[in-house]
Design a protein around this motif. Structure first.
Motif, PDB file in Angstrom:
ATOM      1  N   UNK A  50     -10.616  52.947 -12.082  1.00 34.98           N
ATOM      2  CA  UNK A  50      -9.938  52.259 -11.085  1.00 34.98           C
ATOM      3  C   UNK A  50      -8.540  52.707 -10.808  1.00 34.98           C
ATOM      4  N   UNK A  51      -8.278  53.908 -11.571  1.00 33.89           N
ATOM      5  CA  UNK A  51      -6.972  54.720 -11.573  1.00 33.89           C
ATOM      6  C   UNK A  51      -5.870  53.708 -11.738  1.00 33.89           C
ATOM      7  N   UNK A  52      -6.114  52.859 -12.844  1.00 34.40           N
ATOM      8  CA  UNK A  52      -5.134  52.219 -13.183  1.00 34.40           C
ATOM      9  C   UNK A  52      -4.612  52.639 -14.648  1.00 34.40           C
ATOM     10  N   UNK A  53      -3.218  52.437 -14.914  1.00 39.30           N
ATOM     11  CA  UNK A  53      -2.552  53.181 -15.915  1.00 39.30           C
ATOM     12  C   UNK A  53      -2.331  51.788 -17.007  1.00 39.30           C
ATOM     13  N   UNK A  54      -2.989  51.716 -18.064  1.00 40.39           N
ATOM     14  CA  UNK A  54      -2.774  50.708 -18.815  1.00 40.39           C
ATOM     15  C   UNK A  54      -1.364  50.820 -19.903  1.00 40.39           C
ATOM     16  N   UNK A  55      -0.594  50.216 -19.749  1.00 41.29           N
ATOM     17  CA  UNK A  55       0.728  50.443 -20.478  1.00 41.29           C
ATOM     18  C   UNK A  55       0.722  49.825 -21.892  1.00 41.29           C
ATOM     19  N   UNK A  56       0.020  48.725 -22.060  1.00 41.00           N
ATOM     20  CA  UNK A  56      -0.224  48.110 -23.344  1.00 41.00           C
ATOM     21  C   UNK A  56      -1.184  46.966 -23.065  1.00 41.00           C
ATOM     22  N   UNK A  57      -1.794  46.778 -24.335  1.00 35.93           N
ATOM     23  CA  UNK A  57      -2.858  45.646 -24.523  1.00 35.93           C
ATOM     24  C   UNK A  57      -2.795  45.052 -25.776  1.00 35.93           C
ATOM     25  N   UNK A  58      -2.621  44.009 -26.139  1.00 31.10           N
ATOM     26  CA  UNK A  58      -2.440  43.283 -27.204  1.00 31.10           C
ATOM     27  C   UNK A  58      -3.429  41.997 -27.216  1.00 31.10           C
ATOM     28  N   UNK A  59      -3.837  41.694 -28.312  1.00 29.70           N
ATOM     29  CA  UNK A  59      -4.677  40.340 -28.308  1.00 29.70           C
ATOM     30  C   UNK A  59      -4.445  39.302 -29.418  1.00 29.70           C
ATOM     31  N   UNK A  60      -4.464  38.154 -29.122  1.00 30.96           N
ATOM     32  CA  UNK A  60      -4.569  37.254 -29.927  1.00 30.96           C
ATOM     33  C   UNK A  60      -6.029  36.552 -30.217  1.00 30.96           C
TER      34      UNK A  60
END
Length: 158
Positions: A50-60
């Motif tokens: 989708x041409x999206x830049x993920x800056x951060x992902x964190x999960x609980x």
């Protein structure tokens, strides 16, 4: 005020989003580190398409947070639907034991949280706009004084 800007053919923009997705009924389905790592990897892979830049992902254990940058042309509901559909299907396929935690086979909640995030606060923007108006007035005054000086010099020389 300095933005980290992205550019398109006819636009300059700075669009960042904060996305939160909960597991259906807030079940603790994201307990295993392998599932979380798999989820993060899938999110990055889907986002590339989708041409999206993920800056951060964190999960609980029962939800995840994601910060991402996107173009103004991104169809956000379509993107989020793809994230939810693909990650749900692939997690259940690769980690079949997770189905024991879920209720009615649904992985993600139907609702989500999405907010735009800025690189500056609203107070900073208001201050910038107020100062911008003041600067414009000052520039106009200087321009008027300069024009008067030029007219006076022209009269003297004529």
């Amino acid at each position: 005020m300095k933005y980290q800007l992205s550019k398109g053919a006819h636009s300059v923009y700075a669009l960042q989003y904060h996305f939160v997705q909960c597991v259906k009924y807030r079940r603790d389905a994201l307990v295993e580190p392998d599932i979380v790592a798999f989820l993060k990897g899938k999110i990055h892979k889907i986002s590339e398409t989708f041409d999206v830049e993920v800056l951060n992902v964190e999960a609980d254990t029962d939800h995840f947070h994601m910060l991402f940058k996107a173009k103004p042309t991104l169809d956000i509901p379509r993107y989020i639907n793809a994230l939810k559909t693909i990650t749900s299907r692939e997690i259940k396929r690769n980690f079949p034991d997770v189905k024991d935690v879920l209720r009615k086979d649904a992985f993600w909640s139907g609702s989500y949280f999405l907010a735009t995030t800025g690189q500056v606060t609203l107070d900073m923007l208001n201050n910038y706009i107020e100062n911008h108006e003041e600067k414009r007035r000052n520039v106009s005054q200087v321009e008027n004084q300069t024009a008067l000086s030029v007219q006076q010099m022209q009269k003297r020389n004529a």
